[in-house]
Design a protein around this motif. Structure first.
Motif, PDB file in Angstrom:
ATOM      1  N   ALA A  58     -20.433  24.094  92.180  1.00  0.00           N
ATOM      2  CA  ALA A  58     -21.731  24.749  92.101  1.00  0.00           C
ATOM      3  C   ALA A  58     -21.777  25.748  90.947  1.00  0.00           C
ATOM      4  CB  ALA A  58     -22.037  25.455  93.422  1.00  0.00           C
ATOM      5  N   PHE A  59     -20.714  26.529  90.776  1.00  0.00           N
ATOM      6  CA  PHE A  59     -20.693  27.539  89.726  1.00  0.00           C
ATOM      7  C   PHE A  59     -20.742  26.894  88.346  1.00  0.00           C
ATOM      8  CE2 PHE A  59     -19.040  30.978  87.120  1.00  0.00           C
ATOM      9  CZ  PHE A  59     -19.664  32.092  87.678  1.00  0.00           C
ATOM     10  N   ALA A  60     -20.025  25.798  88.192  1.00  0.00           N
ATOM     11  CA  ALA A  60     -20.049  25.081  86.906  1.00  0.00           C
ATOM     12  C   ALA A  60     -21.447  24.556  86.610  1.00  0.00           C
ATOM     13  CB  ALA A  60     -19.039  23.938  86.928  1.00  0.00           C
ATOM     14  N   LEU A  61     -22.119  24.022  87.621  1.00  0.00           N
ATOM     15  CA  LEU A  61     -23.478  23.518  87.434  1.00  0.00           C
ATOM     16  C   LEU A  61     -24.442  24.649  87.092  1.00  0.00           C
ATOM     17  CD1 LEU A  61     -25.575  21.269  87.533  1.00  0.00           C
ATOM     18  CD2 LEU A  61     -25.685  21.564  90.029  1.00  0.00           C
ATOM     19  N   LEU A  62     -24.307  25.779  87.764  1.00  0.00           N
ATOM     20  CA  LEU A  62     -25.155  26.937  87.453  1.00  0.00           C
ATOM     21  C   LEU A  62     -24.996  27.334  85.990  1.00  0.00           C
ATOM     22  CD1 LEU A  62     -24.555  29.241  90.581  1.00  0.00           C
ATOM     23  CD2 LEU A  62     -26.503  27.730  90.151  1.00  0.00           C
TER      24      LEU A  62
ATOM     25  N   ALA B  47     -28.772  32.333  93.127  1.00  0.00           N
ATOM     26  CA  ALA B  47     -28.115  31.189  93.749  1.00  0.00           C
ATOM     27  C   ALA B  47     -27.094  31.718  94.740  1.00  0.00           C
ATOM     28  CB  ALA B  47     -27.440  30.316  92.693  1.00  0.00           C
ATOM     29  N   ARG B  48     -27.117  31.181  95.935  1.00  0.00           N
ATOM     30  CA  ARG B  48     -26.193  31.628  96.980  1.00  0.00           C
ATOM     31  C   ARG B  48     -25.037  30.656  97.109  1.00  0.00           C
ATOM     32  NH1 ARG B  48     -28.180  34.548 102.286  1.00  0.00           N
ATOM     33  NH2 ARG B  48     -28.004  36.217 100.743  1.00  0.00           N
ATOM     34  N   LEU B  49     -23.836  31.145  96.844  1.00  0.00           N
ATOM     35  CA  LEU B  49     -22.613  30.398  97.078  1.00  0.00           C
ATOM     36  C   LEU B  49     -21.953  30.965  98.333  1.00  0.00           C
ATOM     37  CD1 LEU B  49     -21.185  30.110  93.449  1.00  0.00           C
ATOM     38  CD2 LEU B  49     -22.918  28.722  94.584  1.00  0.00           C
ATOM     39  N   SER B  50     -20.895  30.323  98.806  1.00  0.00           N
ATOM     40  CA  SER B  50     -20.276  30.798 100.039  1.00  0.00           C
ATOM     41  C   SER B  50     -19.697  32.191  99.888  1.00  0.00           C
ATOM     42  CB  SER B  50     -19.175  29.830 100.483  1.00  0.00           C
ATOM     43  OG  SER B  50     -18.127  29.773  99.526  1.00  0.00           O
ATOM     44  N   GLU B  51     -19.349  32.576  98.653  1.00  0.00           N
ATOM     45  CA  GLU B  51     -18.739  33.878  98.440  1.00  0.00           C
ATOM     46  C   GLU B  51     -19.738  34.963  98.034  1.00  0.00           C
ATOM     47  OE1 GLU B  51     -17.342  33.598  93.799  1.00  0.00           O
ATOM     48  OE2 GLU B  51     -15.972  32.820  95.323  1.00  0.00           O
ATOM     49  N   GLY B  52     -21.016  34.604  97.817  1.00  0.00           N
ATOM     50  CA  GLY B  52     -21.974  35.636  97.471  1.00  0.00           C
ATOM     51  C   GLY B  52     -23.154  35.135  96.670  1.00  0.00           C
TER      52      GLY B  52
ATOM     53  N   GLY C 219     -29.131  18.078  92.319  1.00  0.00           N
ATOM     54  CA  GLY C 219     -28.604  18.014  93.669  1.00  0.00           C
ATOM     55  C   GLY C 219     -28.228  19.330  94.306  1.00  0.00           C
ATOM     56  N   PHE C 220     -28.431  20.445  93.602  1.00  0.00           N
ATOM     57  CA  PHE C 220     -28.127  21.760  94.180  1.00  0.00           C
ATOM     58  C   PHE C 220     -29.081  22.002  95.351  1.00  0.00           C
ATOM     59  CE2 PHE C 220     -27.396  26.228  94.589  1.00  0.00           C
ATOM     60  CZ  PHE C 220     -26.190  26.494  93.955  1.00  0.00           C
ATOM     61  N   ARG C 221     -28.568  22.528  96.444  1.00  0.00           N
ATOM     62  CA  ARG C 221     -29.398  22.726  97.630  1.00  0.00           C
ATOM     63  C   ARG C 221     -30.531  23.713  97.355  1.00  0.00           C
ATOM     64  NH1 ARG C 221     -25.874  23.616 102.981  1.00  0.00           N
ATOM     65  NH2 ARG C 221     -27.970  24.235 103.659  1.00  0.00           N
ATOM     66  N   SER C 222     -31.756  23.315  97.641  1.00  0.00           N
ATOM     67  CA  SER C 222     -32.915  24.173  97.378  1.00  0.00           C
ATOM     68  C   SER C 222     -32.899  25.423  98.233  1.00  0.00           C
ATOM     69  CB  SER C 222     -34.215  23.396  97.620  1.00  0.00           C
ATOM     70  OG  SER C 222     -34.297  22.946  98.961  1.00  0.00           O
ATOM     71  N   ASP C 223     -32.306  25.349  99.437  1.00  0.00           N
ATOM     72  CA  ASP C 223     -32.254  26.527 100.300  1.00  0.00           C
ATOM     73  C   ASP C 223     -31.098  27.451  99.947  1.00  0.00           C
ATOM     74  OD1 ASP C 223     -30.197  24.951 101.230  1.00  0.00           O
ATOM     75  OD2 ASP C 223     -30.795  25.012 103.338  1.00  0.00           O
ATOM     76  N   ARG C 224     -30.531  27.245  98.771  1.00  0.00           N
ATOM     77  CA  ARG C 224     -29.543  28.177  98.213  1.00  0.00           C
ATOM     78  C   ARG C 224     -30.039  28.734  96.876  1.00  0.00           C
ATOM     79  NH1 ARG C 224     -28.378  27.788 102.633  1.00  0.00           N
ATOM     80  NH2 ARG C 224     -26.374  27.347 103.629  1.00  0.00           N
ATOM     81  N   LEU C 225     -31.334  28.527  96.596  1.00  0.00           N
ATOM     82  CA  LEU C 225     -31.939  29.025  95.363  1.00  0.00           C
ATOM     83  C   LEU C 225     -33.180  29.842  95.695  1.00  0.00           C
ATOM     84  CD1 LEU C 225     -31.762  25.690  93.319  1.00  0.00           C
ATOM     85  CD2 LEU C 225     -30.317  27.715  92.956  1.00  0.00           C
TER      86      LEU C 225
ATOM     87  N   ILE D 130     -23.199  33.670  84.212  1.00  0.00           N
ATOM     88  CA  ILE D 130     -23.602  33.783  85.605  1.00  0.00           C
ATOM     89  C   ILE D 130     -22.887  34.995  86.193  1.00  0.00           C
ATOM     90  CG2 ILE D 130     -23.715  32.616  87.836  1.00  0.00           C
ATOM     91  CD1 ILE D 130     -25.293  31.250  85.605  1.00  0.00           C
ATOM     92  N   LYS D 131     -23.643  35.925  86.750  1.00  0.00           N
ATOM     93  CA  LYS D 131     -23.054  37.154  87.280  1.00  0.00           C
ATOM     94  C   LYS D 131     -23.403  37.321  88.752  1.00  0.00           C
ATOM     95  CE  LYS D 131     -23.606  39.657  82.887  1.00  0.00           C
ATOM     96  NZ  LYS D 131     -24.238  40.842  82.242  1.00  0.00           N
ATOM     97  N   SER D 132     -22.500  37.972  89.499  1.00  0.00           N
ATOM     98  CA  SER D 132     -22.860  38.388  90.844  1.00  0.00           C
ATOM     99  C   SER D 132     -23.959  39.434  90.714  1.00  0.00           C
ATOM    100  CB  SER D 132     -21.653  38.965  91.573  1.00  0.00           C
ATOM    101  OG  SER D 132     -21.223  40.165  90.951  1.00  0.00           O
ATOM    102  N   TRP D 133     -24.800  39.549  91.729  1.00  0.00           N
ATOM    103  CA  TRP D 133     -25.937  40.478  91.614  1.00  0.00           C
ATOM    104  C   TRP D 133     -25.475  41.900  91.356  1.00  0.00           C
ATOM    105  CZ3 TRP D 133     -26.804  44.717  94.651  1.00  0.00           C
ATOM    106  CH2 TRP D 133     -26.104  44.815  95.859  1.00  0.00           C
ATOM    107  N   GLU D 134     -24.305  42.292  91.912  1.00  0.00           N
ATOM    108  CA  GLU D 134     -23.823  43.665  91.739  1.00  0.00           C
ATOM    109  C   GLU D 134     -23.510  43.985  90.279  1.00  0.00           C
ATOM    110  OE1 GLU D 134     -21.554  42.366  95.632  1.00  0.00           O
ATOM    111  OE2 GLU D 134     -22.309  41.396  93.813  1.00  0.00           O
ATOM    112  N   LYS D 135     -23.116  42.961  89.518  1.00  0.00           N
ATOM    113  CA  LYS D 135     -22.656  43.202  88.150  1.00  0.00           C
ATOM    114  C   LYS D 135     -23.764  43.091  87.101  1.00  0.00           C
ATOM    115  CE  LYS D 135     -17.850  41.989  89.050  1.00  0.00           C
ATOM    116  NZ  LYS D 135     -16.702  41.139  88.680  1.00  0.00           N
ATOM    117  N   THR D 136     -24.993  42.822  87.540  1.00  0.00           N
ATOM    118  CA  THR D 136     -26.092  42.737  86.577  1.00  0.00           C
ATOM    119  C   THR D 136     -26.589  44.105  86.134  1.00  0.00           C
ATOM    120  OG1 THR D 136     -27.757  42.693  88.340  1.00  0.00           O
ATOM    121  CG2 THR D 136     -26.887  40.556  87.579  1.00  0.00           C
TER     122      THR D 136
END
Length: 203
Positions: free
Chosen positions: A63-67, A142-147, A118-124, A158-164
């Motif tokens: 998922a992260f690579a696709l993002l 985008a929501r991944l299992s880790e955040g 194919g990325f899940r729409s309910d994770r965007l 691509i950054k975690s929301w905290e690091k933006t």
């Protein structure tokens, strides 16, 4: 984009009731709020934006690579332009027009491309934020299992929301895509509530 308008005093009340949570990997909603009007119009125009969940499960690495690929591709192929010059409207959430668009147009294109891959729409989810300068801005989360991670036309990574360094005001619900939720998190969040209380708005 134009300022996202909602009742700040309601946010103050909600925070007084729930408390301000410490930064976490996943942003938690405080309450439901009315969706931005241009978003409602976009939902009517683009069935995929607010439709039923689609896509398939992906591991975080895939998922992260696709993002990253989609973020880089859209940022490279779309030129920054305001809505007035592309659609003749002061605030219009649409896909880029002739390869041009503003922040919400970038975010919409990224969501569309990710869903097509194919990325899940309910994770965007689209999100309204204040950038580091305090300006209104829209990004895709985008929501991944880790955040929760952010795809941004102002950043190639691509950054975690905290690091933006952004203050997150509200976002599209992951689970119910027509619904918007107050999230209020980030460096300016407490100041927004404090300023509203000083202004004497009721709770």
């Amino acid at each position: 984009m134009h300022p996202f308008r909602f009742a700040i005093f309601a946010l103050a009340s909600a925070l007084a009731s729930h408390g301000t949570a410490a930064a976490a990997s996943m942003l938690q909603p405080i309450r439901t709020i009315g969706a931005p009007r241009p978003f409602v119009s976009a939902c009517h125009h683009y069935a995929w934006l607010c439709g039923k969940a689609s896509g398939h499960a992906m591991g975080d690495a895939e998922a992260f690579a696709l993002l990253g690929r989609v973020n880089t591709q859209v940022n490279a192929n779309v030129r920054q332009a305001d809505d007035q010059s592309t659609t003749g409207k002061s605030d219009d959430w649409s896909l880029p027009v002739d390869g041009k668009g503003d922040c919400e147009d970038f975010a919409l294109m990224k969501k569309k491309e990710l869903m097509a891959a194919g990325f899940r729409s309910d994770r965007l989810a689209l999100a309204v934020v204040l950038d580091r300068g305090g300006n209104n801005h829209v990004v895709l989360m985008a929501r991944l299992s880790e955040g929760d991670y952010v795809l941004d036309n102002l950043s190639g990574g691509i950054k975690s929301w905290e690091k933006t360094g952004y203050t997150f005001i509200a976002r599209q619900s992951f689970e119910h895509q027509r619904v918007w939720q107050v999230i209020l998190a980030g460096p300016r969040a407490s100041g927004i509530v404090a300023a509203d209380r000083r202004a004497g708005n009721p709770e």
